[in-house]
Design a protein around this motif. Structure first.
Motif, PDB file in Angstrom:
ATOM      1  N   LYS A  39      -2.931   0.851  16.370  1.00 33.59           N
ATOM      2  CA  LYS A  39      -3.402   0.120  15.203  1.00 33.59           C
ATOM      3  C   LYS A  39      -4.103   1.082  14.252  1.00 33.59           C
ATOM      4  CE  LYS A  39      -3.869  -4.352  17.458  1.00 33.59           C
ATOM      5  NZ  LYS A  39      -4.761  -5.457  17.796  1.00 33.59           N
ATOM      6  N   PHE A  40      -4.034   0.745  12.987  1.00 35.21           N
ATOM      7  CA  PHE A  40      -4.614   1.629  11.981  1.00 35.21           C
ATOM      8  C   PHE A  40      -6.117   1.407  11.954  1.00 35.21           C
ATOM      9  CE2 PHE A  40      -3.875   4.044   8.027  1.00 35.21           C
ATOM     10  CZ  PHE A  40      -2.872   4.831   8.516  1.00 35.21           C
ATOM     11  N   ASN A  41      -6.886   2.252  12.651  1.00 34.76           N
ATOM     12  CA  ASN A  41      -8.324   2.084  12.711  1.00 34.76           C
ATOM     13  C   ASN A  41      -9.007   3.031  11.734  1.00 34.76           C
ATOM     14  OD1 ASN A  41      -7.822   4.482  13.976  1.00 34.76           O
ATOM     15  ND2 ASN A  41      -8.486   3.820  15.991  1.00 34.76           N
ATOM     16  N   ASN A  42     -10.314   3.100  11.838  1.00 35.88           N
ATOM     17  CA  ASN A  42     -11.100   3.852  10.864  1.00 35.88           C
ATOM     18  C   ASN A  42     -11.194   5.323  11.273  1.00 35.88           C
ATOM     19  OD1 ASN A  42     -12.622   4.137   8.578  1.00 35.88           O
ATOM     20  ND2 ASN A  42     -14.527   3.502   9.526  1.00 35.88           N
ATOM     21  N   ASP A  43     -10.077   6.038  11.277  1.00 43.77           N
ATOM     22  CA  ASP A  43     -10.075   7.449  11.629  1.00 43.77           C
ATOM     23  C   ASP A  43     -10.016   8.287  10.360  1.00 43.77           C
ATOM     24  OD1 ASP A  43      -7.556   6.900  10.808  1.00 43.77           O
ATOM     25  OD2 ASP A  43      -6.539   7.544  12.628  1.00 43.77           O
ATOM     26  N   LEU A  44      -9.932   9.600  10.534  1.00 42.92           N
ATOM     27  CA  LEU A  44      -9.963  10.497   9.376  1.00 42.92           C
ATOM     28  C   LEU A  44      -8.720  10.355   8.513  1.00 42.92           C
ATOM     29  CD1 LEU A  44     -11.452  13.752  10.942  1.00 42.92           C
ATOM     30  CD2 LEU A  44     -12.561  12.195   9.348  1.00 42.92           C
ATOM     31  N   PHE A  45      -7.563  10.179   9.149  1.00 45.98           N
ATOM     32  CA  PHE A  45      -6.340  10.015   8.366  1.00 45.98           C
ATOM     33  C   PHE A  45      -6.401   8.742   7.531  1.00 45.98           C
ATOM     34  CE2 PHE A  45      -1.783   8.628   8.154  1.00 45.98           C
ATOM     35  CZ  PHE A  45      -1.361   9.610   7.272  1.00 45.98           C
ATOM     36  N   ASN A  46      -6.935   7.693   8.110  1.00 44.12           N
ATOM     37  CA  ASN A  46      -7.119   6.446   7.371  1.00 44.12           C
ATOM     38  C   ASN A  46      -8.067   6.654   6.196  1.00 44.12           C
ATOM     39  OD1 ASN A  46      -7.025   3.725   6.709  1.00 44.12           O
ATOM     40  ND2 ASN A  46      -8.664   3.191   8.108  1.00 44.12           N
ATOM     41  N   ALA A  47      -9.125   7.464   6.396  1.00 44.39           N
ATOM     42  CA  ALA A  47     -10.080   7.726   5.316  1.00 44.39           C
ATOM     43  C   ALA A  47      -9.416   8.461   4.155  1.00 44.39           C
ATOM     44  CB  ALA A  47     -11.254   8.542   5.855  1.00 44.39           C
ATOM     45  N   VAL A  48      -8.507   9.386   4.460  1.00 48.93           N
ATOM     46  CA  VAL A  48      -7.791  10.091   3.400  1.00 48.93           C
ATOM     47  C   VAL A  48      -6.916   9.123   2.611  1.00 48.93           C
ATOM     48  CG1 VAL A  48      -6.052  11.849   2.923  1.00 48.93           C
ATOM     49  CG2 VAL A  48      -7.822  12.297   4.602  1.00 48.93           C
ATOM     50  N   LEU A  49      -6.211   8.232   3.311  1.00 45.20           N
ATOM     51  CA  LEU A  49      -5.362   7.253   2.627  1.00 45.20           C
ATOM     52  C   LEU A  49      -6.199   6.316   1.748  1.00 45.20           C
ATOM     53  CD1 LEU A  49      -2.733   6.270   5.343  1.00 45.20           C
ATOM     54  CD2 LEU A  49      -2.548   7.974   3.538  1.00 45.20           C
ATOM     55  N   VAL A  50      -7.361   5.915   2.242  1.00 47.06           N
ATOM     56  CA  VAL A  50      -8.258   5.075   1.443  1.00 47.06           C
ATOM     57  C   VAL A  50      -8.716   5.821   0.203  1.00 47.06           C
ATOM     58  CG1 VAL A  50     -10.546   4.017   1.429  1.00 47.06           C
ATOM     59  CG2 VAL A  50      -9.014   3.605   3.339  1.00 47.06           C
ATOM     60  N   ASN A  51      -9.026   7.110   0.357  1.00 47.82           N
ATOM     61  CA  ASN A  51      -9.450   7.918  -0.781  1.00 47.82           C
ATOM     62  C   ASN A  51      -8.342   8.005  -1.830  1.00 47.82           C
ATOM     63  OD1 ASN A  51     -11.021   9.585  -2.331  1.00 47.82           O
ATOM     64  ND2 ASN A  51     -10.700  11.403  -1.092  1.00 47.82           N
ATOM     65  N   ILE A  52      -7.101   8.168  -1.381  1.00 47.34           N
ATOM     66  CA  ILE A  52      -5.973   8.221  -2.313  1.00 47.34           C
ATOM     67  C   ILE A  52      -5.772   6.871  -2.987  1.00 47.34           C
ATOM     68  CG2 ILE A  52      -3.491   8.635  -2.517  1.00 47.34           C
ATOM     69  CD1 ILE A  52      -3.708  10.449  -0.064  1.00 47.34           C
ATOM     70  N   LEU A  53      -5.872   5.812  -2.186  1.00 50.04           N
ATOM     71  CA  LEU A  53      -5.590   4.473  -2.690  1.00 50.04           C
ATOM     72  C   LEU A  53      -6.612   4.034  -3.740  1.00 50.04           C
ATOM     73  CD1 LEU A  53      -3.369   2.394  -1.986  1.00 50.04           C
ATOM     74  CD2 LEU A  53      -4.997   1.304  -0.464  1.00 50.04           C
ATOM     75  N   HIS A  84       0.822  -1.199   0.000  1.00 48.03           N
ATOM     76  CA  HIS A  84       0.000   0.000   0.000  1.00 48.03           C
ATOM     77  C   HIS A  84       0.864   1.260   0.000  1.00 48.03           C
ATOM     78  CE1 HIS A  84      -3.207  -2.674   2.039  1.00 48.03           C
ATOM     79  NE2 HIS A  84      -3.429  -2.609   0.742  1.00 48.03           N
ATOM     80  N   ILE A  85       1.951   1.252   0.754  1.00 50.37           N
ATOM     81  CA  ILE A  85       2.840   2.414   0.793  1.00 50.37           C
ATOM     82  C   ILE A  85       3.437   2.675  -0.595  1.00 50.37           C
ATOM     83  CG2 ILE A  85       5.045   3.250   1.711  1.00 50.37           C
ATOM     84  CD1 ILE A  85       4.332   2.044   4.346  1.00 50.37           C
ATOM     85  N   HIS A  86       3.820   1.606  -1.289  1.00 48.62           N
ATOM     86  CA  HIS A  86       4.362   1.750  -2.636  1.00 48.62           C
ATOM     87  C   HIS A  86       3.321   2.344  -3.582  1.00 48.62           C
ATOM     88  CE1 HIS A  86       6.741   0.915  -6.189  1.00 48.62           C
ATOM     89  NE2 HIS A  86       5.729   0.237  -6.715  1.00 48.62           N
ATOM     90  N   LEU A  87       2.062   1.887  -3.471  1.00 55.31           N
ATOM     91  CA  LEU A  87       1.005   2.409  -4.329  1.00 55.31           C
ATOM     92  C   LEU A  87       0.685   3.863  -3.992  1.00 55.31           C
ATOM     93  CD1 LEU A  87      -1.366  -0.691  -4.300  1.00 55.31           C
ATOM     94  CD2 LEU A  87      -0.080   0.157  -6.265  1.00 55.31           C
ATOM     95  N   LEU A  88       0.694   4.199  -2.703  1.00 51.44           N
ATOM     96  CA  LEU A  88       0.398   5.571  -2.297  1.00 51.44           C
ATOM     97  C   LEU A  88       1.463   6.541  -2.787  1.00 51.44           C
ATOM     98  CD1 LEU A  88      -0.858   4.910   1.343  1.00 51.44           C
ATOM     99  CD2 LEU A  88      -2.213   5.865  -0.506  1.00 51.44           C
ATOM    100  N   LYS A  89       2.722   6.115  -2.737  1.00 51.86           N
ATOM    101  CA  LYS A  89       3.803   6.981  -3.212  1.00 51.86           C
ATOM    102  C   LYS A  89       3.671   7.265  -4.709  1.00 51.86           C
ATOM    103  CE  LYS A  89       7.336   5.776   0.204  1.00 51.86           C
ATOM    104  NZ  LYS A  89       8.647   5.105   0.421  1.00 51.86           N
ATOM    105  N   LYS A  90       3.178   6.286  -5.467  1.00 51.08           N
ATOM    106  CA  LYS A  90       3.012   6.489  -6.909  1.00 51.08           C
ATOM    107  C   LYS A  90       1.867   7.458  -7.208  1.00 51.08           C
ATOM    108  CE  LYS A  90       3.212   2.953  -9.649  1.00 51.08           C
ATOM    109  NZ  LYS A  90       2.949   1.623 -10.237  1.00 51.08           N
TER     110      LYS A  90
END
Length: 474
Positions: A216-230, A183-189
């Protein structure tokens, strides 16, 4: 350098100034920068957008606000001197060198606490600069994908779409999300920012994989932004698929009405009209999420077959021929009752459940009332009042059983004389001046909830609209 940071003179000045800080102005400054990031991202001016993002990264105001928010959420008690040192020491350090950096700072907190504060602060700071950028990048053909949107918006949108009968079929599914190296590799791209912002984002993503953070990576706002990017681009990929185009809208005039993509956090669905495309939609979604290393579990629903039902974000949709039955799911009701029981009971050292008999009923009512108000506000769109009446009975019985241990003789008579009042011909639990709230009455008090339109953003500078919307949500 560290001696200059933590000298007695600096501590004294900052301690004096911390108490006199006008936090409203600090928050307003950050929000103004986020508005400018949003507008420049809409215009496609990435160079100017990067400058505003770097302002948030390097400003002392943002670091003050971040440390204030993070330390407020944690259960540890930090004195002002420690908070000041945390603010001054907040900079971009590689996770490998974090321990040696902590040793050089000589802060009077343990490394585990310092690393937890550091990782949370980095995530929050990254969220402040990424969220408005990807708010602007959200696809116009989607609804609810923005991280700031309320889950009640997406639930109400689903209900309206089904009522209007624009679409005959629905594919809805959720996907599991746990950040890993892929996921980190995909986000960087997918992230195109300045060098400094990229370095900050990479640091925050690495810290999410660090086991020492204890988070743990839970369902917070920062996680939502990463999901939106992904997941950015899936909807365009579906819309531009030639086979879907041929099956769904052979006529160019029906292009915008043939299907509609909906997303919120880890939920993704598609409304569509033709049964022929069910298999192809399912295949395309599974293929897309597999490429993103996400496990997607879709289920297809025929909106013209009655009765049928599905669950979404704690709500149960019961579809009938003439109406929609919208009620809280059984799991959400159980969690609600469990929250109330946590106020009245606790586990002893042997793991047995014991009632808090030393807790006065008046204090219990003070703690339970906010839980009832919050839950009623979340489920104010429920259109079956019988559900709330049933839960009111469960709450009353739960408190009654807890109070039995105090009134061992003449239980019923003492309970009625001391804890029962009739207000407006309604039986209420009360003690002193405090009266237990009823779910049914709380939901009747709530005003009508206004749906957030998909094109509206909290950063679009229409302050009158958002003030009016916030007043309706109270």
């Amino acid at each position: 350098m560290y001696k200059n940071f933590f000298s007695d003179l600096t501590d004294t000045r900052l301690l004096f100034n911390w108490k006199k800080l006008k936090w409203d102005k600090r928050y307003r400054l950050i929000y103004t920068l986020q508005e400018k990031i949003y507008l420049t991202a809409l215009q496609g001016n990435t160079i100017k957008m990067g400058r505003f993002q770097e302002m948030i990264l390097t400003s002392l105001t943002a670091k003050l606000v971040v440390i204030k928010e993070v330390t407020h959420e944690m259960n540890y008690s930090f004195d002002l001197n420690t908070k000041i040192k945390l603010v001054l020491s907040l900079k971009w350090i590689d996770t490998v060198n974090l321990y040696s950096y902590w040793e050089q700072l000589n802060i009077e907190i343990s490394y585990s606490i310092f690393s937890e504060v550091y990782y949370k602060s980095i995530r929050l700071l990254t969220f402040l600069l990424l969220e408005p950028q990807w708010e602007a990048y959200s696809e116009p053909c989607s609804f609810g994908s923005r991280s700031q949107s309320n889950k009640k918006d997406i639930v109400l949108f689903f209900a309206n779409q089904i009522k209007q009968k624009k679409y005959d079929y629905l594919i809805l599914g959720s996907y599991a999300y746990q950040l890993n190296a892929t996921h980190i590799h995909l986000l960087k791209k997918k992230i195109h920012n300045t060098f400094l912002v990229k370095k900050c984002i990479a640091n925050s993503l690495k810290s999410s994989l660090n086991d020492e953070s204890g988070i743990k990576f839970n369902n917070d706002l920062f996680n939502a932004v990463l999901v939106n990017i992904l997941t950015y681009g899936i909807k365009y990929y579906i819309a531009n698929n030639k086979l879907i185009k041929a099956l769904e809208f052979p006529n160019p005039s029906s292009l915008t009405n043939s299907f509609f993509c909906v997303s919120y956090r880890n939920y993704f669905g598609v409304f569509y009209s033709s049964h022929l495309t069910t298999q192809w939609f399912t295949h395309l979604l599974e293929y897309s999420f597999t490429r993103l290393n996400l496990r997607y579990l879709p289920t297809s629903y025929n909106l013209n077959v009655f009765p049928s039902s599905f669950n979404l974000l704690g709500f149960s949709f019961g579809l009938n021929r003439t109406s929609i039955k919208l009620i809280p799911t059984l799991n959400s009701q159980k969690k609600f009752i469990y929250q109330i029981r946590q106020v009245l009971y606790k586990k002893d050292f042997l793991g047995r459940t014991r009632g808090l008999t030393h807790l006065p009923l008046q204090d219990a009512i003070i703690r339970i009332n906010p839980i009832i108000s919050s839950w009623s506000c979340t489920y104010q769109m429920t259109n079956k009042s019988q559900c709330f009446e049933m839960l009111d009975e469960v709450i009353n019985n739960t408190i009654y059983r807890w109070q039995i241990k105090k009134y061992k003789k003449n239980i019923r008579n003492k309970w009625i004389s001391q804890c029962i009042r009739y207000i407006n011909n309604q039986r209420r639990i009360a003690e002193g001046k405090h009266v237990l709230k009823l779910l049914k009455l709380e939901c009747m008090k709530n005003k009508k909830y206004n749906l957030l339109y998909s094109h509206r953003s909290i950063y679009d500078q229409d302050k009158l609209y958002w003030v009016y919307r916030n007043e309706l949500q109270k």
